[in-house]
Design an enzyme around this catalytic site. Sequence first.
Site, PDB file in Angstrom:
ATOM      1  N   TRP A  27       0.745  -1.387   0.111  1.00  0.00           N
ATOM      2  CA  TRP A  27       0.065   0.001  -0.038  1.00  0.00           C
ATOM      3  C   TRP A  27       0.957   1.386  -0.045  1.00  0.00           C
ATOM      4  O   TRP A  27       0.503   2.211  -0.850  1.00  0.00           O
ATOM      5  CB  TRP A  27      -0.937  -0.102   1.393  1.00  0.00           C
ATOM      6  N   LYS A 120      -4.894   0.510   8.990  1.00  0.00           N
ATOM      7  CA  LYS A 120      -6.112   0.155   9.087  1.00  0.00           C
ATOM      8  C   LYS A 120      -6.459  -0.817  10.465  1.00  0.00           C
ATOM      9  O   LYS A 120      -5.766  -2.045  10.368  1.00  0.00           O
ATOM     10  CB  LYS A 120      -7.046  -0.466   8.037  1.00  0.00           C
ATOM     11  N   GLY A 148     -10.609   3.410   2.357  1.00  0.00           N
ATOM     12  CA  GLY A 148     -11.646   2.948   1.668  1.00  0.00           C
ATOM     13  C   GLY A 148     -11.179   1.593   0.713  1.00  0.00           C
ATOM     14  O   GLY A 148     -10.503   1.262   1.034  1.00  0.00           O
ATOM     15  N   ALA A 152      -3.917  -2.671  -3.533  1.00  0.00           N
ATOM     16  CA  ALA A 152      -2.906  -1.941  -3.834  1.00  0.00           C
ATOM     17  C   ALA A 152      -1.938  -2.045  -5.357  1.00  0.00           C
ATOM     18  O   ALA A 152      -1.785  -0.883  -5.759  1.00  0.00           O
ATOM     19  CB  ALA A 152      -1.649  -2.117  -2.729  1.00  0.00           C
ATOM     20  N   LYS A 203     -13.569  -3.927   9.146  1.00  0.00           N
ATOM     21  CA  LYS A 203     -13.815  -4.674   7.842  1.00  0.00           C
ATOM     22  C   LYS A 203     -12.665  -5.761   7.773  1.00  0.00           C
ATOM     23  O   LYS A 203     -13.029  -6.695   7.021  1.00  0.00           O
ATOM     24  CB  LYS A 203     -13.879  -3.736   6.641  1.00  0.00           C
ATOM     25  N   ASP A 256     -15.436  -0.602   1.469  1.00  0.00           N
ATOM     26  CA  ASP A 256     -14.393  -1.372   1.871  1.00  0.00           C
ATOM     27  C   ASP A 256     -14.644  -2.722   2.251  1.00  0.00           C
ATOM     28  O   ASP A 256     -13.935  -3.707   1.877  1.00  0.00           O
ATOM     29  CB  ASP A 256     -13.420  -0.502   2.868  1.00  0.00           C
ATOM     30  N   THR A 260     -13.274  -6.375   0.573  1.00  0.00           N
ATOM     31  CA  THR A 260     -12.290  -6.919   1.308  1.00  0.00           C
ATOM     32  C   THR A 260     -12.776  -8.325   1.657  1.00  0.00           C
ATOM     33  O   THR A 260     -12.297  -9.219   1.812  1.00  0.00           O
ATOM     34  CB  THR A 260     -11.852  -6.305   2.719  1.00  0.00           C
TER      35      THR A 260
END
Length: 346
Positions: A27, A120, A148, A152, A203, A256, A260
């Site tokens: 990321w 996150k 969000g 990556a 998430k 998100d 995910t």
Amino acid sequence: MPGTSPGMTAEGYLPLHRAAVIGAGAWGTALANVCRRAGLDVVLWAREAEVVQSIAARRENDLFLPGVPVDPAVRVTGDLAEAAGTDLVLMVVPTQHLRSVATGLASHLAPNVPVVDCAKGIEIATGELPSEILAEALPGHPIAALSGPTFAAEVARGLPTAITLAAPDLDLARRLAQAIGLPTFRPYASDDLPGVEVGGAIKNVLAIACGIVEGKGLGQNARAALITRGLAEIVRLGRAKGGRTETAMGLAGLGDLVLTCSSTASRNYSLGLAIGRGESLADIQAQRRSIAEGVPTAAALAALASRLGIELPIAAAVNAILHQGAEIDATIAALLARPFRDEAET
């Protein structure tokens, strides 16, 4: 303008021409490309010497983002002091290491440089969100968060992406969005910093839950139920931390969550899938270099929910499976045996 130092904006912020990306995982590497495409002078800090060498020599992060070129103008360094001479910092460090890296950066940053959390998670030791960690480690610096639905590799390649950029000062959020935004990387400004960070944290845990359900062969109905009831857990914790319900319905929440929880490209979903198929957490982690943030976050969530007096049953179930030796079938049965309740209850 009256009251404004030379070279500063009316709001007291430095002009944004240089960006430091702290953390060169997948990321961080992708965001370095984004910032460079947006016209910023970019330096990327990596903890691993082999990553610095790989990018410097081959313009590719062989360890974390193989096959994706790193913009030739992105400088790479292993020296925090060198990276700190900047107008903007993007912190892309795993949450459990964020405090130590930010503390090491603190003495090198000029006053008033905005710092954007791009991690996150929730810190296990304190139950704090990344912005709370950064506010303590980097006092006096404006704090924002970027979160969000993003993979990556897609962002690094310039594929279309929308994301939320939040700061308590909405004008700062808008200014940062203008600085790093592109036609194919669209940041939407928000002033709900805790709401955005809560969505990004939970998430990952929910993605592990969805992977377990898929690995156990429990069907698409079950996964849809987990995603939807998981969204209710995001709303519940978001409100408890001062966030707004509508933020959970946006890019940093629902957007998100859907991404995910529905692709093996997600580290957390793929980890849950392997666990559902009978692999041990230790074996899965031993085979990976990248971190599935949902693993430590599950433990942090359980402690934080207890402290706040709220129920997060799905997150609690994941924590029990990952960290307390709970048997998967019995844990799922216990979730299904919970009392019926009104859907509108949050």
